[in-house]
Design a protein around this motif. Sequence first.
Motif, PDB file in Angstrom:
ATOM      1  N   LYS A  12       0.828  -1.207   0.000  1.00 52.44           N
ATOM      2  CA  LYS A  12       0.000   0.000   0.000  1.00 52.44           C
ATOM      3  C   LYS A  12       0.863   1.258   0.000  1.00 52.44           C
ATOM      4  O   LYS A  12       0.563   2.234  -0.696  1.00 52.44           O
ATOM      5  CB  LYS A  12      -0.934  -0.017   1.212  1.00 52.44           C
ATOM      6  CG  LYS A  12      -2.005  -1.096   1.128  1.00 52.44           C
ATOM      7  CD  LYS A  12      -2.683  -1.339   2.465  1.00 52.44           C
ATOM      8  CE  LYS A  12      -3.463  -0.151   2.942  1.00 52.44           C
ATOM      9  NZ  LYS A  12      -4.201  -0.465   4.196  1.00 52.44           N
ATOM     10  N   MET A  13       1.949   1.230   0.760  1.00 51.53           N
ATOM     11  CA  MET A  13       2.818   2.400   0.852  1.00 51.53           C
ATOM     12  C   MET A  13       3.493   2.694  -0.490  1.00 51.53           C
ATOM     13  O   MET A  13       3.573   3.846  -0.920  1.00 51.53           O
ATOM     14  CB  MET A  13       3.883   2.172   1.928  1.00 51.53           C
ATOM     15  CG  MET A  13       4.848   3.340   2.114  1.00 51.53           C
ATOM     16  SD  MET A  13       6.087   2.998   3.384  1.00 51.53           S
ATOM     17  CE  MET A  13       7.026   1.695   2.571  1.00 51.53           C
ATOM     18  N   ASN A  14       3.960   1.648  -1.165  1.00 59.75           N
ATOM     19  CA  ASN A  14       4.658   1.843  -2.432  1.00 59.75           C
ATOM     20  C   ASN A  14       3.734   2.339  -3.539  1.00 59.75           C
ATOM     21  O   ASN A  14       4.182   2.991  -4.483  1.00 59.75           O
ATOM     22  CB  ASN A  14       5.330   0.537  -2.873  1.00 59.75           C
ATOM     23  CG  ASN A  14       6.667   0.325  -2.200  1.00 59.75           C
ATOM     24  OD1 ASN A  14       7.460   1.245  -2.072  1.00 59.75           O
ATOM     25  ND2 ASN A  14       6.927  -0.879  -1.749  1.00 59.75           N
ATOM     26  N   LEU A  15       2.454   2.009  -3.430  1.00 54.90           N
ATOM     27  CA  LEU A  15       1.506   2.447  -4.454  1.00 54.90           C
ATOM     28  C   LEU A  15       0.715   3.683  -4.032  1.00 54.90           C
ATOM     29  O   LEU A  15      -0.177   4.123  -4.753  1.00 54.90           O
ATOM     30  CB  LEU A  15       0.542   1.305  -4.793  1.00 54.90           C
ATOM     31  CG  LEU A  15       1.185   0.105  -5.499  1.00 54.90           C
ATOM     32  CD1 LEU A  15       0.154  -0.980  -5.748  1.00 54.90           C
ATOM     33  CD2 LEU A  15       1.827   0.521  -6.815  1.00 54.90           C
ATOM     34  N   ASP A  16       1.062   4.244  -2.883  1.00 53.19           N
ATOM     35  CA  ASP A  16       0.383   5.446  -2.408  1.00 53.19           C
ATOM     36  C   ASP A  16       0.588   6.587  -3.403  1.00 53.19           C
ATOM     37  O   ASP A  16       1.710   6.872  -3.826  1.00 53.19           O
ATOM     38  CB  ASP A  16       0.936   5.850  -1.037  1.00 53.19           C
ATOM     39  CG  ASP A  16       0.191   7.039  -0.448  1.00 53.19           C
ATOM     40  OD1 ASP A  16      -1.041   7.087  -0.592  1.00 53.19           O
ATOM     41  OD2 ASP A  16       0.853   7.919   0.143  1.00 53.19           O
ATOM     42  N   GLY A  17      -0.481   7.214  -3.798  1.00 48.94           N
ATOM     43  CA  GLY A  17      -0.400   8.287  -4.777  1.00 48.94           C
ATOM     44  C   GLY A  17      -0.471   7.804  -6.209  1.00 48.94           C
ATOM     45  O   GLY A  17      -0.585   8.608  -7.137  1.00 48.94           O
ATOM     46  N   VAL A  18      -0.374   6.485  -6.392  1.00 52.62           N
ATOM     47  CA  VAL A  18      -0.468   5.904  -7.733  1.00 52.62           C
ATOM     48  C   VAL A  18      -1.846   5.288  -7.934  1.00 52.62           C
ATOM     49  O   VAL A  18      -2.540   5.547  -8.916  1.00 52.62           O
ATOM     50  CB  VAL A  18       0.629   4.832  -7.948  1.00 52.62           C
ATOM     51  CG1 VAL A  18       0.507   4.208  -9.337  1.00 52.62           C
ATOM     52  CG2 VAL A  18       2.009   5.440  -7.754  1.00 52.62           C
ATOM     53  N   VAL A  19      -2.242   4.457  -6.977  1.00 48.83           N
ATOM     54  CA  VAL A  19      -3.569   3.846  -7.006  1.00 48.83           C
ATOM     55  C   VAL A  19      -4.000   3.602  -5.560  1.00 48.83           C
ATOM     56  O   VAL A  19      -3.171   3.313  -4.695  1.00 48.83           O
ATOM     57  CB  VAL A  19      -3.553   2.516  -7.807  1.00 48.83           C
ATOM     58  CG1 VAL A  19      -2.627   1.505  -7.159  1.00 48.83           C
ATOM     59  CG2 VAL A  19      -4.954   1.947  -7.948  1.00 48.83           C
ATOM     60  N   LYS A  20      -5.276   3.764  -5.285  1.00 49.53           N
ATOM     61  CA  LYS A  20      -5.777   3.549  -3.934  1.00 49.53           C
ATOM     62  C   LYS A  20      -6.001   2.062  -3.706  1.00 49.53           C
ATOM     63  O   LYS A  20      -6.668   1.391  -4.490  1.00 49.53           O
ATOM     64  CB  LYS A  20      -7.089   4.308  -3.716  1.00 49.53           C
ATOM     65  CG  LYS A  20      -7.626   4.196  -2.292  1.00 49.53           C
ATOM     66  CD  LYS A  20      -8.896   5.012  -2.108  1.00 49.53           C
ATOM     67  CE  LYS A  20      -9.419   4.904  -0.682  1.00 49.53           C
ATOM     68  NZ  LYS A  20     -10.656   5.702  -0.487  1.00 49.53           N
ATOM     69  N   VAL A  21      -5.431   1.541  -2.627  1.00 48.43           N
ATOM     70  CA  VAL A  21      -5.574   0.127  -2.281  1.00 48.43           C
ATOM     71  C   VAL A  21      -6.356   0.032  -0.977  1.00 48.43           C
ATOM     72  O   VAL A  21      -6.015   0.684   0.010  1.00 48.43           O
ATOM     73  CB  VAL A  21      -4.195  -0.550  -2.106  1.00 48.43           C
ATOM     74  CG1 VAL A  21      -4.365  -2.022  -1.740  1.00 48.43           C
ATOM     75  CG2 VAL A  21      -3.369  -0.410  -3.378  1.00 48.43           C
ATOM     76  N   VAL A  22      -7.417  -0.774  -0.967  1.00 50.29           N
ATOM     77  CA  VAL A  22      -8.224  -0.947   0.241  1.00 50.29           C
ATOM     78  C   VAL A  22      -8.112  -2.382   0.728  1.00 50.29           C
ATOM     79  O   VAL A  22      -7.840  -3.301  -0.048  1.00 50.29           O
ATOM     80  CB  VAL A  22      -9.706  -0.590  -0.009  1.00 50.29           C
ATOM     81  CG1 VAL A  22      -9.841   0.884  -0.373  1.00 50.29           C
ATOM     82  CG2 VAL A  22     -10.308  -1.467  -1.097  1.00 50.29           C
TER      83      VAL A  22
END
Length: 286
Positions: A12-22
Motif C-alpha cells: 500500500k505504501m509503495n503504491l500510495d499516490g499511484v492507485v488507492k488500495v483498500v
Amino acid sequence: KFQDMYDVEKFKMNLDGVVKVVDKLPAEWTTKKPAVIRVPNRVTEDFILDTIQPAFQKNSYLRLAIIFSSVSLKPKGTNNKDLDSTACHAMFTGLKLNAEYSEVAEQMLGRLKELSQKSDGRVLAVDTRTDLLEKKTCKTSAGARRKGCYNPQEVLNFLKKVGFSANTTIYLTETWWHKGLNNLKKAFPNTYTKDDIMPAEKKGEFLNSGDSDLARALDLEICSQSDVFVPAIPGMFYGNVAGKRIASGLTQILVPAPVVGGSAQASDFVSTYITKKSHFAYSCYC
C-alpha cells in the motif's frame, strides 16, 4: 491469500499516490458481482482505453483476470511515462514477502553463503524443475541457438564447459532430491535443494503444505540474490528474477545453450536481457 504471503502495508505504501488500495470491499459492493475482464500481462494503453475504461464506466466494479499471452519482459516502446512508472512500481517495488517468509528466505540464502565459504565463495542458483520437464518436450527449434528448457544432465554439461569448478555451491529450485539429479550431484557435490538448506522447524509449513506459490516465492528471493543465476527453464520466473537482479546490480545471468567444442567463456552466455539491456526493468532504474 495475498495478505498471507506478502507485506500488505509495504504494498500500500509503495503504491500510495499511484492507485488507492483498500483492505476490503466497501459495504455497498459486497453483494454485487463484478464484471470479469481478461487482461493480457504488460497491458497496453490502447487496451485500457478501448476495453477496460468503457467496461468500468458501465459497471464500476471489475475483476481483472490476468492472462499470460506473452512471457517477454522486453520494453513495449510506450510513450506513456505514467503507465511505465505504474508498471515499475507494481512489478519491482510493490511486492515484498511478509516478515516470516522473508526471514526463511534469508536463512536459506545465508546457509548457502556459509556453505560456499568452503569453496570459491560464490552461490550459483539454477532454475531447473523436474515437474515441468516431465510435462513438456525440450526440443531445439530449427536454427535456434537454445532449446526451450534444459534437463539436469544438460545443465551439468553446460556448467562444466563454461568453467565452473566441481566445488561450486549450487542451489536448485527443487523442493526434494530425486534420482534425476544424481549425476549433477556427483559432478558438483555442493548442490542443494530446499529440503537440504531450509531450517528443520520450517519444513512442515513450507515444504509439506503443497503450496507451490510459496515455494516459488522462496525461489524468487534466492535466485534474485545469488551470485550467479542460470535459468534452465524459460518463462515469467526467469524474467522476474532478471528484473530484480537488474535493480540490485546483480547481472550475472547465464542462459544455457549448446557448447560447441571442449569449452567456452561464460561471458558468451550472458542473458540478452543484460547484454542488450532489453529488459523492461532498465526503463525503471536507468
